[in-house]
Write an enzyme that holds these catalytic residues in place. Structure first.
Site, PDB file in Angstrom:
ATOM      1  CE  LYS A  11      12.919  12.639  22.979  1.00 34.84           C
ATOM      2  NZ  LYS A  11      12.170  13.501  24.103  1.00 34.84           N
ATOM      3  CE1 TYR A  51      14.359  18.203  22.472  1.00 35.12           C
ATOM      4  CE2 TYR A  51      16.179  16.605  22.983  1.00 35.12           C
ATOM      5  CZ  TYR A  51      15.048  16.835  22.453  1.00 35.12           C
ATOM      6  OH  TYR A  51      13.928  15.681  22.113  1.00 35.12           O
ATOM      7  CG  PHE A  59      12.073  20.573  31.223  1.00 36.36           C
ATOM      8  CD1 PHE A  59      13.039  20.174  29.872  1.00 36.36           C
ATOM      9  CD2 PHE A  59      11.292  21.111  31.346  1.00 36.36           C
ATOM     10  CE1 PHE A  59      12.369  20.689  28.524  1.00 36.36           C
ATOM     11  CE2 PHE A  59      10.718  21.807  30.294  1.00 36.36           C
ATOM     12  CZ  PHE A  59      11.199  21.622  28.826  1.00 36.36           C
ATOM     13  NE  ARG A  87       4.896  17.727  17.703  1.00 29.44           N
ATOM     14  CZ  ARG A  87       5.617  18.046  18.630  1.00 29.44           C
ATOM     15  NH1 ARG A  87       7.080  17.915  18.654  1.00 29.44           N
ATOM     16  NH2 ARG A  87       5.250  18.372  19.837  1.00 29.44           N
ATOM     17  CB  THR A  93       5.060  16.406  25.552  1.00 35.73           C
ATOM     18  OG1 THR A  93       5.021  17.454  24.354  1.00 35.73           O
ATOM     19  CG2 THR A  93       6.454  16.383  26.251  1.00 35.73           C
ATOM     20  NE  ARG A 104       6.815  11.744  22.523  1.00 34.35           N
ATOM     21  CZ  ARG A 104       6.763  12.981  22.304  1.00 34.35           C
ATOM     22  NH1 ARG A 104       5.852  13.805  22.044  1.00 34.35           N
ATOM     23  NH2 ARG A 104       8.057  13.745  22.135  1.00 34.35           N
ATOM     24  CG  ASN A 114       9.034  12.329  25.548  1.00 33.64           C
ATOM     25  OD1 ASN A 114      10.150  11.995  25.089  1.00 33.64           O
ATOM     26  ND2 ASN A 114       8.416  13.280  25.493  1.00 33.64           N
ATOM     27  CG  HIS A 117      12.655  14.875  18.662  1.00 36.96           C
ATOM     28  ND1 HIS A 117      12.549  16.105  19.179  1.00 36.96           N
ATOM     29  CD2 HIS A 117      12.893  15.570  17.237  1.00 36.96           C
ATOM     30  CE1 HIS A 117      12.526  17.124  18.254  1.00 36.96           C
ATOM     31  NE2 HIS A 117      12.856  16.726  17.167  1.00 36.96           N
ATOM     32  CD  GLU A 128      14.521  19.241  15.265  1.00 41.87           C
ATOM     33  OE1 GLU A 128      14.044  19.849  16.065  1.00 41.87           O
ATOM     34  OE2 GLU A 128      13.709  18.158  14.762  1.00 41.87           O
TER      35      GLU A 128
HETATM   36  P1  ATP Z   1      10.285  16.452  21.288  1.00 39.75           P
HETATM   37  O1  ATP Z   1      10.967  18.011  21.002  1.00 39.75           O
HETATM   38  O2  ATP Z   1      11.339  15.497  22.144  1.00 39.75           O
HETATM   39  O3  ATP Z   1       9.720  15.969  20.354  1.00 39.75           O
HETATM   40  P2  ATP Z   1       7.996  17.860  22.369  1.00 39.75           P
HETATM   41  O4  ATP Z   1       8.072  18.718  21.359  1.00 39.75           O
HETATM   42  O5  ATP Z   1       6.772  16.925  22.518  1.00 39.75           O
HETATM   43  O6  ATP Z   1       9.173  16.715  22.549  1.00 39.75           O
HETATM   44  P3  ATP Z   1       9.092  19.828  24.023  1.00 39.75           P
HETATM   45  O7  ATP Z   1       8.258  20.818  24.790  1.00 39.75           O
HETATM   46  O8  ATP Z   1       9.607  20.371  22.684  1.00 39.75           O
HETATM   47  O9  ATP Z   1       8.095  18.513  23.726  1.00 39.75           O
HETATM   48  O10 ATP Z   1      10.129  19.287  24.859  1.00 39.75           O
HETATM   49  C1  ATP Z   1      11.206  18.427  24.478  1.00 39.75           C
HETATM   50  C2  ATP Z   1      11.638  17.406  25.476  1.00 39.75           C
HETATM   51  O11 ATP Z   1      11.733  17.855  26.816  1.00 39.75           O
HETATM   52  C3  ATP Z   1      10.278  16.661  25.703  1.00 39.75           C
HETATM   53  O12 ATP Z   1      10.188  15.404  24.773  1.00 39.75           O
HETATM   54  C4  ATP Z   1      10.694  15.723  27.222  1.00 39.75           C
HETATM   55  O13 ATP Z   1      11.777  14.806  26.847  1.00 39.75           O
HETATM   56  C5  ATP Z   1      11.365  17.019  27.819  1.00 39.75           C
HETATM   57  N1  ATP Z   1      10.327  17.695  28.763  1.00 39.75           N
HETATM   58  C6  ATP Z   1       9.421  18.587  28.180  1.00 39.75           C
HETATM   59  N2  ATP Z   1       8.787  19.099  29.228  1.00 39.75           N
HETATM   60  C7  ATP Z   1       9.271  18.353  30.383  1.00 39.75           C
HETATM   61  C8  ATP Z   1       8.976  18.584  31.720  1.00 39.75           C
HETATM   62  N3  ATP Z   1       7.884  19.440  32.190  1.00 39.75           N
HETATM   63  N4  ATP Z   1       9.771  17.891  32.628  1.00 39.75           N
HETATM   64  C9  ATP Z   1      10.695  17.008  32.123  1.00 39.75           C
HETATM   65  N5  ATP Z   1      11.088  16.797  30.763  1.00 39.75           N
HETATM   66  C10 ATP Z   1      10.216  17.593  29.747  1.00 39.75           C
HETATM   67 MG    MG Z   2       9.923  19.637  20.701  1.00 39.39          MG
END
Ligand code: ATP
Ligand code: MG
Length: 135
Positions: A11, A51, A59, A87, A93, A104, A114, A117, A128
């Site tokens: 990221k 996304y 968010f 993962r 996350t 992370r 974070n 992805h 993707e």
């Molecule tokens: P990613 O899809 O990026 O691998 P993830 O699967 O761990 O992350 P998701 O729930 O898919 O988490 O959320 C996608 C992204 O949105 C997160 O990686 C983070 O950058 C952002 N995000 C998720 N939850 C929050 C939150 N509560 N506040 C701010 N940003 C968030």
């Molecule tokens: Mg995700």
């Protein structure tokens, strides 16, 4: 079959802070082979599309802004059990909950910034990967 592939992005925060090499090193050390690799900047439109699943989340607007705030590194990775194992390698996350030894834990700054992805299913890994590499 895409069962042994996953998709990742380094990221904008991690890319800007010169952690591309460190993160790719952890990925290779973790047993993943880098199949495709590209440094690219997402427009807000492209970031929003990537996304889109989070469109209704509070968010979403900030996430789109953040993901289009600078270059990212996109990659397709190969390994047995790639999606689940990746993962595990990236950790939770929210970096406050990420296990020691995860990407992370080492590189993420916040729940939003974070560092990486990782795809959450074989189906999404394929979608993707195509989004960036058309294959
Ligand atoms: P990613 O899809 O990026 O691998 P993830 O699967 O761990 O992350 P998701 O729930 O898919 O988490 O959320 C996608 C992204 O949105 C997160 O990686 C983070 O950058 C952002 N995000 C998720 N939850 C929050 C939150 N509560 N506040 C701010 N940003 C968030
Ligand atoms: Mg995700």
């Amino acid at each position: 079959m895409a069962t042994n592939r996953t998709f990742t992005m380094i990221k904008p925060d991690a890319t800007k802070d010169n952690h591309i090499g460190g993160i790719l090193g952890m990925i290779e050390q973790g047993g993943f082979r880098i199949v495709e690799l590209q440094k690219v900047e997402l427009t807000p439109e492209r970031a929003g599309e990537f996304y889109a699943v989070h469109k209704e989340r509070p968010f979403y607007g900030d996430l789109v802004k953040y993901m289009s705030s600078g270059p990212i590194v996109a990659a397709i990775l190969e390994k047995d059990n790639a999606v689940a194992d990746f993962r595990t390698l990236i950790g939770a996350t929210n970096p406050a909950n990420a296990e020691d030894g995860t990407i992370r834990k080492k590189y993420a700054k916040s729940i939003e910034a974070n560092a990486v992805h990782g795809s959450d299913s074989d189906e999404n890994a394929e979608i993707e990967g195509k989004f960036f590499f058309g294959k």
